[in-house]
Design an enzyme around this catalytic site. Sequence first.
Site, PDB file in Angstrom:
ATOM      1  N   HIS A 135       4.455  -4.727   8.887  1.00 20.13           N
ATOM      2  CA  HIS A 135       4.405  -4.664  10.351  1.00 20.13           C
ATOM      3  C   HIS A 135       3.063  -5.121  10.920  1.00 20.13           C
ATOM      4  CE1 HIS A 135       7.746  -2.173   9.134  1.00 20.13           C
ATOM      5  NE2 HIS A 135       6.924  -1.299   8.573  1.00 20.13           N
ATOM      6  N   PRO A 161       0.789  -1.229   0.000  1.00 22.21           N
ATOM      7  CA  PRO A 161       0.000   0.000   0.000  1.00 22.21           C
ATOM      8  C   PRO A 161       0.825   1.286   0.000  1.00 22.21           C
ATOM      9  CG  PRO A 161      -0.128  -1.140   2.116  1.00 22.21           C
ATOM     10  CD  PRO A 161       0.513  -2.077   1.152  1.00 22.21           C
ATOM     11  N   ASN A 162       0.312   2.251  -0.746  1.00 26.10           N
ATOM     12  CA  ASN A 162       0.847   3.613  -0.854  1.00 26.10           C
ATOM     13  C   ASN A 162       2.093   3.726  -1.725  1.00 26.10           C
ATOM     14  OD1 ASN A 162      -1.090   5.025   0.799  1.00 26.10           O
ATOM     15  ND2 ASN A 162      -0.189   3.948   2.531  1.00 26.10           N
ATOM     16  N   ARG A 175      14.117   3.927  11.922  1.00 29.16           N
ATOM     17  CA  ARG A 175      12.929   4.783  11.969  1.00 29.16           C
ATOM     18  C   ARG A 175      12.154   4.520  13.266  1.00 29.16           C
ATOM     19  NH1 ARG A 175       9.892   4.519   6.386  1.00 29.16           N
ATOM     20  NH2 ARG A 175       8.890   6.327   7.357  1.00 29.16           N
ATOM     21  N   ASN A 232       7.860  -5.768  -1.516  1.00 29.23           N
ATOM     22  CA  ASN A 232       7.896  -4.710  -0.508  1.00 29.23           C
ATOM     23  C   ASN A 232       6.484  -4.643   0.064  1.00 29.23           C
ATOM     24  OD1 ASN A 232       7.939  -2.463   1.079  1.00 29.23           O
ATOM     25  ND2 ASN A 232       8.962  -1.139  -0.412  1.00 29.23           N
ATOM     26  N   GLU A 272      12.548  -9.785   0.664  1.00 26.76           N
ATOM     27  CA  GLU A 272      11.799  -8.644   1.213  1.00 26.76           C
ATOM     28  C   GLU A 272      12.642  -7.384   1.001  1.00 26.76           C
ATOM     29  OE1 GLU A 272      11.054  -9.198   5.400  1.00 26.76           O
ATOM     30  OE2 GLU A 272      10.525  -7.090   5.717  1.00 26.76           O
ATOM     31  N   ASP A 275       0.986 -15.545   5.931  1.00 23.27           N
ATOM     32  CA  ASP A 275       0.474 -16.904   5.742  1.00 23.27           C
ATOM     33  C   ASP A 275       0.390 -17.262   4.256  1.00 23.27           C
ATOM     34  OD1 ASP A 275       0.266 -17.261   8.464  1.00 23.27           O
ATOM     35  OD2 ASP A 275      -1.909 -16.996   8.544  1.00 23.27           O
ATOM     36  N   TYR A 320      11.753   8.116   0.717  1.00 23.48           N
ATOM     37  CA  TYR A 320      11.551   7.014  -0.233  1.00 23.48           C
ATOM     38  C   TYR A 320      12.189   7.233  -1.600  1.00 23.48           C
ATOM     39  CZ  TYR A 320       8.187   5.660   3.324  1.00 23.48           C
ATOM     40  OH  TYR A 320       7.616   5.303   4.509  1.00 23.48           O
ATOM     41  N   ALA A 334       3.476  -0.975   4.582  1.00 24.11           N
ATOM     42  CA  ALA A 334       3.023  -0.982   5.985  1.00 24.11           C
ATOM     43  C   ALA A 334       2.532  -2.366   6.434  1.00 24.11           C
ATOM     44  CB  ALA A 334       1.932   0.064   6.187  1.00 24.11           C
ATOM     45  N   ARG A 382       5.638  12.283  -3.082  1.00 23.00           N
ATOM     46  CA  ARG A 382       5.761  12.823  -1.717  1.00 23.00           C
ATOM     47  C   ARG A 382       6.884  12.124  -0.965  1.00 23.00           C
ATOM     48  NH1 ARG A 382      -0.477  12.477  -0.207  1.00 23.00           N
ATOM     49  NH2 ARG A 382      -1.144  13.492  -2.117  1.00 23.00           N
ATOM     50  N   HIS A 386      12.830  -3.085   1.323  1.00 19.02           N
ATOM     51  CA  HIS A 386      12.314  -1.802   1.812  1.00 19.02           C
ATOM     52  C   HIS A 386      13.192  -0.683   1.292  1.00 19.02           C
ATOM     53  CE1 HIS A 386       9.529  -3.783   4.452  1.00 19.02           C
ATOM     54  NE2 HIS A 386      10.506  -4.598   4.805  1.00 19.02           N
ATOM     55  N   LEU A 387      12.556   0.357   0.828  1.00 18.42           N
ATOM     56  CA  LEU A 387      13.304   1.515   0.329  1.00 18.42           C
ATOM     57  C   LEU A 387      14.076   2.192   1.462  1.00 18.42           C
ATOM     58  CD1 LEU A 387      10.285   2.709  -1.719  1.00 18.42           C
ATOM     59  CD2 LEU A 387      12.487   2.173  -2.770  1.00 18.42           C
ATOM     60  N   ARG A 423       8.371   0.022  13.183  1.00 14.87           N
ATOM     61  CA  ARG A 423       8.809  -0.454  11.865  1.00 14.87           C
ATOM     62  C   ARG A 423       9.882  -1.526  11.956  1.00 14.87           C
ATOM     63  NH1 ARG A 423       6.268   3.106   8.227  1.00 14.87           N
ATOM     64  NH2 ARG A 423       6.079   5.171   9.116  1.00 14.87           N
TER      65      ARG A 423
HETATM   66  O1  CA2 Z   1      10.783   1.610   3.313  1.00 17.87           O
HETATM   67  C1  CA2 Z   1       9.876   0.958   2.757  1.00 17.87           C
HETATM   68  O2  CA2 Z   1       9.953   0.541   1.613  1.00 17.87           O
HETATM   69  C2  CA2 Z   1       8.570   0.710   3.523  1.00 17.87           C
HETATM   70  O3  CA2 Z   1       8.135  -0.618   3.209  1.00 17.87           O
HETATM   71  C3  CA2 Z   1       7.592   1.739   3.006  1.00 17.87           C
HETATM   72  C4  CA2 Z   1       6.248   1.738   3.740  1.00 17.87           C
HETATM   73  C5  CA2 Z   1       6.457   1.782   5.246  1.00 17.87           C
HETATM   74  O4  CA2 Z   1       5.212   1.642   5.908  1.00 17.87           O
HETATM   75  C6  CA2 Z   1       7.399   0.688   5.718  1.00 17.87           C
HETATM   76  O5  CA2 Z   1       7.579   0.823   7.116  1.00 17.87           O
HETATM   77  C7  CA2 Z   1       8.741   0.796   5.026  1.00 17.87           C
HETATM   78  C8  CA2 Z   1       5.419   2.967   3.338  1.00 17.87           C
HETATM   79  C9  CA2 Z   1       5.190   3.124   1.881  1.00 17.87           C
HETATM   80  C10 CA2 Z   1       4.584   4.473   1.628  1.00 17.87           C
HETATM   81  O6  CA2 Z   1       5.055   4.966   0.411  1.00 17.87           O
HETATM   82  C11 CA2 Z   1       4.907   6.290   0.161  1.00 17.87           C
HETATM   83  C12 CA2 Z   1       5.535   6.780  -0.953  1.00 17.87           C
HETATM   84  C13 CA2 Z   1       5.439   8.106  -1.274  1.00 17.87           C
HETATM   85  C14 CA2 Z   1       4.692   8.964  -0.482  1.00 17.87           C
HETATM   86  C15 CA2 Z   1       4.047   8.469   0.626  1.00 17.87           C
HETATM   87  C16 CA2 Z   1       4.144   7.134   0.945  1.00 17.87           C
END
Ligand code: CA2
Length: 151
Positions: free
Chosen positions: A88, A17-18, A115, A82, A106, A95, A30, A85, A25, A108-109, A119
Site C-alpha cells: 500500500h 515486512p513482519n 479490511r 506478498n 501478488e 518500480d 493471518y 504493508a 500473533r 495476500h493471506l 488496504r
Molecule cells: O494479508 C496479507 O498477506 C498482507 O499482505 C499482510 C500485511 C498487511 O499489511 C497487508 O495489508 C496484507 C501485514 C503482514 C503482517 O504479518 C504479521 C504476521 C503475524 C503477526 C503480525 C503481523
Amino acid sequence: MTAGLYPVRNILILHGPNLNMLGSREPEIYGSATLAEIDRNLAHLAEQDGVNLTAFQSNAEGELIDRIQKAATDGVDFIIINPAAYTHTSIALRDALAAARLPFIEVHLSNIFARESFRRESYFSDLALGVISGLGAQGYELALRYALAMR
Ligand code: CA2
C-alpha cells in the site's frame, strides 16, 4: 507483464515486512502457519516438479528491491510476492518489479478488500499476472501451482 511461453525453472518467493512473525500473533487474520512452514511446503512442491525455489523475507524495503534487481540477472523466471504493508506504500518496490520485467503473482493471506480502506489500494496489482487475496497460506500454494503449470 503477461505469462511467457518459456518453461519456469527458477521461482523466487518474496515476503515483505513482519511476515517473519507469522504463526506467533494475529492467527485469526493471518493463520497459524509459520513462514518456515509455508516456505517448506512450497519448496517441497517445487522440488517434486524439478523446479528451483528460493524464498526471501525482509523487513527492509531496500533489501527486497536488491533481491528483485538480482532476480532479473540471475535466472529467476517467476516471482511470487506478498509485499505485506509495502503493498500500500511502496512505489520503489513497484518500480523494481516493473524494471525486472518478470511475471509475478501478488499474494495476500488476508482479504485486503474486506479490511481497512487503506488496504484496498495496491501498487502492484495492475502489474501482476494475477492476485490472490484472502485464501491464507493456500494462496501461496495456488500461485506456485499456477507457475508450475506454465512449464
Ligand atoms: O494479508 C496479507 O498477506 C498482507 O499482505 C499482510 C500485511 C498487511 O499489511 C497487508 O495489508 C496484507 C501485514 C503482514 C503482517 O504479518 C504479521 C504476521 C503475524 C503477526 C503480525 C503481523
